[in-house]
Design an enzyme around this catalytic site. Structure first.
Site, PDB file in Angstrom:
ATOM      1  N   HIS A 176      10.838  53.076  -3.571  1.00 36.77           N
ATOM      2  CA  HIS A 176       9.740  54.005  -3.329  1.00 36.77           C
ATOM      3  C   HIS A 176       8.412  53.479  -3.872  1.00 36.77           C
ATOM      4  O   HIS A 176       7.394  53.461  -3.155  1.00 36.77           O
ATOM      5  CB  HIS A 176      10.056  55.368  -3.948  1.00 36.77           C
ATOM      6  CG  HIS A 176       9.000  56.389  -3.719  1.00 36.77           C
ATOM      7  ND1 HIS A 176       8.884  57.069  -2.524  1.00 36.77           N
ATOM      8  CD2 HIS A 176       7.994  56.839  -4.510  1.00 36.77           C
ATOM      9  CE1 HIS A 176       7.859  57.899  -2.597  1.00 36.77           C
ATOM     10  NE2 HIS A 176       7.298  57.777  -3.781  1.00 36.77           N
ATOM     11  N   HIS A 204      15.213  53.067 -10.381  1.00 37.30           N
ATOM     12  CA  HIS A 204      14.700  54.419 -10.153  1.00 37.30           C
ATOM     13  C   HIS A 204      13.370  54.616 -10.874  1.00 37.30           C
ATOM     14  O   HIS A 204      13.322  54.670 -12.098  1.00 37.30           O
ATOM     15  CB  HIS A 204      15.685  55.517 -10.569  1.00 37.30           C
ATOM     16  CG  HIS A 204      15.431  56.812  -9.833  1.00 37.30           C
ATOM     17  ND1 HIS A 204      16.063  57.121  -8.648  1.00 37.30           N
ATOM     18  CD2 HIS A 204      14.591  57.829 -10.072  1.00 37.30           C
ATOM     19  CE1 HIS A 204      15.659  58.288  -8.203  1.00 37.30           C
ATOM     20  NE2 HIS A 204      14.744  58.740  -9.049  1.00 37.30           N
ATOM     21  N   HIS A 224      20.430  52.779   0.772  1.00 36.45           N
ATOM     22  CA  HIS A 224      21.159  53.930   0.225  1.00 36.45           C
ATOM     23  C   HIS A 224      21.338  54.959   1.337  1.00 36.45           C
ATOM     24  O   HIS A 224      20.567  55.912   1.445  1.00 36.45           O
ATOM     25  CB  HIS A 224      20.394  54.533  -0.951  1.00 36.45           C
ATOM     26  CG  HIS A 224      21.150  55.577  -1.709  1.00 36.45           C
ATOM     27  ND1 HIS A 224      20.975  55.792  -3.054  1.00 36.45           N
ATOM     28  CD2 HIS A 224      22.072  56.484  -1.315  1.00 36.45           C
ATOM     29  CE1 HIS A 224      21.760  56.774  -3.450  1.00 36.45           C
ATOM     30  NE2 HIS A 224      22.422  57.216  -2.404  1.00 36.45           N
ATOM     31  N   GLU A 281      24.117  51.323  -1.785  1.00 38.27           N
ATOM     32  CA  GLU A 281      24.277  52.380  -2.778  1.00 38.27           C
ATOM     33  C   GLU A 281      24.767  53.655  -2.108  1.00 38.27           C
ATOM     34  O   GLU A 281      24.460  53.919  -0.949  1.00 38.27           O
ATOM     35  CB  GLU A 281      22.935  52.701  -3.446  1.00 38.27           C
ATOM     36  CG  GLU A 281      22.294  51.564  -4.180  1.00 38.27           C
ATOM     37  CD  GLU A 281      20.967  51.966  -4.805  1.00 38.27           C
ATOM     38  OE1 GLU A 281      20.506  51.240  -5.712  1.00 38.27           O
ATOM     39  OE2 GLU A 281      20.394  52.998  -4.393  1.00 38.27           O
ATOM     40  N   THR A 323      16.671  62.788  -3.935  1.00 42.92           N
ATOM     41  CA  THR A 323      16.839  61.447  -4.488  1.00 42.92           C
ATOM     42  C   THR A 323      17.848  61.538  -5.630  1.00 42.92           C
ATOM     43  O   THR A 323      18.270  62.638  -6.002  1.00 42.92           O
ATOM     44  CB  THR A 323      15.491  60.879  -4.984  1.00 42.92           C
ATOM     45  OG1 THR A 323      15.679  59.503  -5.376  1.00 42.92           O
ATOM     46  CG2 THR A 323      14.939  61.681  -6.140  1.00 42.92           C
TER      47      THR A 323
END
Length: 237
Positions: free
Chosen positions: A214, A190, A43, A70, A100
């Site tokens: 993450h 996410h 991303h 992304e 984020t």
């Protein structure tokens, strides 16, 4: 089986903290695929604070599974995607400077814009996905843009699951059912983690792919990268 695409942004963050090339992003991407992950996600953001645009170009010949890029489809991002031609592009409405992702698209208000961008990507043979909140009207709006898939934005679920509110899955289940009814593929991502991924998978029908970064990289500090990837794969079976 739901596919696991590993977001390697945090590997780039660690590399960038010291300059140089440790850890080696390309080697990590190769290893993650060797460990069994079925995709690599990046991303890139305008400030290139983790993934750099050049990383996307360098990863293209390295990623032999699914390559997912992304980002917010501004001009530079569109040009990068058309140059790299990944397997999938996931459109995310990030504000410049956002730490984020924080919300899905309003697929109704942005329908014309999204339709135009998606048409260009699909003309170039790139599968498209739109980041959406678990709202039926947003899923229906996504369908109208011509996208191939949606990616359910799962932060709200993850927060509530941690508090023991398992009913937080319900809007996601309904959104997935609506997407399947509309012949849209279903991705999700996410704040999904080893703690919540099995429950999420079991309650989301026809889930094709999850993108996890993450949490997975953080968990790998304790369990090791190979082991962590395979723990996810086990929970996704």
């Amino acid at each position: 089986m739901t596919k696991l695409s590993v977001n390697i942004n945090k590997i780039a963050t660690l590399r960038n903290a010291r300059g140089g090339n440790v850890p080696n992003l390309l080697q990590v991407a190769q290893d993650i695929q060797k460990f069994g992950a079925q995709g690599i996600t990046i991303h890139p953001r305008p400030d290139e604070r983790h993934i750099r645009y050049q990383d996307a170009r360098d990863l293209k010949p390295v990623v032999y599974t699914e390559f997912n890029i992304e980002g917010n489809p501004k001009h530079n991002f569109i040009d990068l995607v058309l140059e790299c031609k990944p397997t999938q592009v996931t459109l995310v409405p990030d504000a410049i400077g956002a730490i984020t992702s924080s919300a899905g698209w309003d697929t109704i208000a942005n329908q014309s814009y999204l339709t135009e961008v998606i048409s260009e990507f699909k003309r170039n043979g790139i599968r498209t996905s739109i980041f959406v909140d678990p709202l039926l009207d947003m899923v229906e709006g996504a369908k109208a843009t011509g996208t191939d898939r949606i990616e359910l934005y799962t932060e709200a679920f993850a927060k509530q699951f941690e508090l023991g509110n398992y009913k937080a899955i319900e809007p996601y289940t309904k959104a997935a059912e609506k997407a399947f009814e509309l012949e849209l593929g279903i991705n999700a991502g996410h704040d999904l983690s080893l703690d919540n991924i099995k429950f999420f998978k079991e309650n989301i029908p026809n889930l094709l792919e999850v993108s996890i970064g993450h949490a997975l990289i953080s968990e790998a500090l304790y369990f090791g990268l190979d082991n962590t990837v395979n723990m996810y794969l086990s929970k996704l079976k």
